[in-house]
Scaffold this motif. Sequence first.
Motif, PDB file in Angstrom:
ATOM      1  N   PRO A  32     -20.216  -4.938  28.009  1.00 17.39           N
ATOM      2  CA  PRO A  32     -21.017  -4.304  29.056  1.00 17.39           C
ATOM      3  C   PRO A  32     -20.361  -3.012  29.529  1.00 17.39           C
ATOM      4  CG  PRO A  32     -19.957  -6.280  29.874  1.00 17.39           C
ATOM      5  CD  PRO A  32     -19.708  -6.224  28.403  1.00 17.39           C
ATOM      6  N   ALA A  33     -21.173  -2.141  30.088  1.00 26.75           N
ATOM      7  CA  ALA A  33     -20.669  -0.856  30.565  1.00 26.75           C
ATOM      8  C   ALA A  33     -19.644  -1.082  31.662  1.00 26.75           C
ATOM      9  CB  ALA A  33     -21.821  -0.009  31.085  1.00 26.75           C
ATOM     10  N   MET A  34     -18.644  -0.208  31.700  1.00 26.17           N
ATOM     11  CA  MET A  34     -17.590  -0.319  32.699  1.00 26.17           C
ATOM     12  C   MET A  34     -18.129   0.145  34.046  1.00 26.17           C
ATOM     13  SD  MET A  34     -14.261   0.938  30.609  1.00 26.17           S
ATOM     14  CE  MET A  34     -13.353   0.961  32.117  1.00 26.17           C
ATOM     15  N   PRO A  35     -17.686  -0.475  35.126  1.00 23.74           N
ATOM     16  CA  PRO A  35     -18.151  -0.049  36.444  1.00 23.74           C
ATOM     17  C   PRO A  35     -17.581   1.321  36.778  1.00 23.74           C
ATOM     18  CG  PRO A  35     -16.439  -1.701  36.655  1.00 23.74           C
ATOM     19  CD  PRO A  35     -16.764  -1.587  35.198  1.00 23.74           C
ATOM     20  N   GLU A  36     -18.301   2.018  37.609  1.00 24.29           N
ATOM     21  CA  GLU A  36     -17.842   3.340  38.038  1.00 24.29           C
ATOM     22  C   GLU A  36     -16.598   3.185  38.896  1.00 24.29           C
ATOM     23  OE1 GLU A  36     -19.057   6.375  37.311  1.00 24.29           O
ATOM     24  OE2 GLU A  36     -20.372   5.369  35.897  1.00 24.29           O
ATOM     25  N   PRO A  37     -15.652   4.102  38.761  1.00 30.99           N
ATOM     26  CA  PRO A  37     -14.466   4.000  39.600  1.00 30.99           C
ATOM     27  C   PRO A  37     -14.841   4.216  41.062  1.00 30.99           C
ATOM     28  CG  PRO A  37     -14.393   5.992  38.247  1.00 30.99           C
ATOM     29  CD  PRO A  37     -15.596   5.207  37.821  1.00 30.99           C
ATOM     30  N   VAL A  38     -14.185   3.479  41.909  1.00 29.94           N
ATOM     31  CA  VAL A  38     -14.463   3.548  43.333  1.00 29.94           C
ATOM     32  C   VAL A  38     -13.475   4.506  43.963  1.00 29.94           C
ATOM     33  CG1 VAL A  38     -14.596   2.215  45.461  1.00 29.94           C
ATOM     34  CG2 VAL A  38     -15.295   1.185  43.302  1.00 29.94           C
ATOM     35  N   SER A  39     -13.988   5.478  44.667  1.00 30.95           N
ATOM     36  CA  SER A  39     -13.067   6.400  45.329  1.00 30.95           C
ATOM     37  C   SER A  39     -12.610   5.775  46.638  1.00 30.95           C
ATOM     38  CB  SER A  39     -13.748   7.744  45.580  1.00 30.95           C
ATOM     39  OG  SER A  39     -14.744   7.593  46.569  1.00 30.95           O
ATOM     40  N   GLU A  40     -11.516   6.266  47.135  1.00 33.17           N
ATOM     41  CA  GLU A  40     -10.950   5.680  48.341  1.00 33.17           C
ATOM     42  C   GLU A  40     -11.797   5.967  49.564  1.00 33.17           C
ATOM     43  OE1 GLU A  40      -6.881   6.772  48.782  1.00 33.17           O
ATOM     44  OE2 GLU A  40      -6.433   6.286  46.720  1.00 33.17           O
TER      45      GLU A  40
END
Length: 194
Positions: A32-40
């Motif tokens: 599955p597609a990787m989740p988007e990185p979460v910014s702080e």
Amino acid sequence: MVIDRESGRTPPSAAERMADHDRRMGLEAARPAMPEPVSETLVVPAPPPRTVAAPAAGLQQAKHEGDAANRGRAARGDRPWGKETTQPESRRAQPAPARIPDRAPPSPGRKTITTAKWWDAKGPRTVQVGPRGQAELNAGLIAFLFMVLAITVVTALIALPLLFVAGFLALRFADKIVAPIGASLIDKALATRE
């Protein structure tokens, strides 16, 4: 944490860079597609969990209801492991110990030892030794181990590569080096009479 000085963001991880490379090469991932990185800045702290104090009377009532249900099941014989009636321990059938039919039961105070070919030249064999034989066998084994330890320490101090050669030879030719020593220890333990 690594931060890119030009953009002010964290650089992509190795997995993200590899996924980007695979997309450019025309390869599709079988996951599955990787989740988007979460910014702080987008992270919102979760509210603290609420603790609700349960009334003590409700817990006691639930405990009594559960006990009553268990007693009712026990009276009817509804057990997950079968219909077992409660009998005193003395009336229950004790399982017979597992025995090999050809072998006599061990004598009290005697210990049965099964040897292996790599440490007993006459092995594999099953022998019974009494308390004196056990003491003789333990003393011989401890003496042998101390002798091996002393030789190992001296060899390590003199020439460490020689220690590796000796270890290889001991493992390779254990049936010719260690087995006669083990056979003599077993024979000496058998020779002692109680």
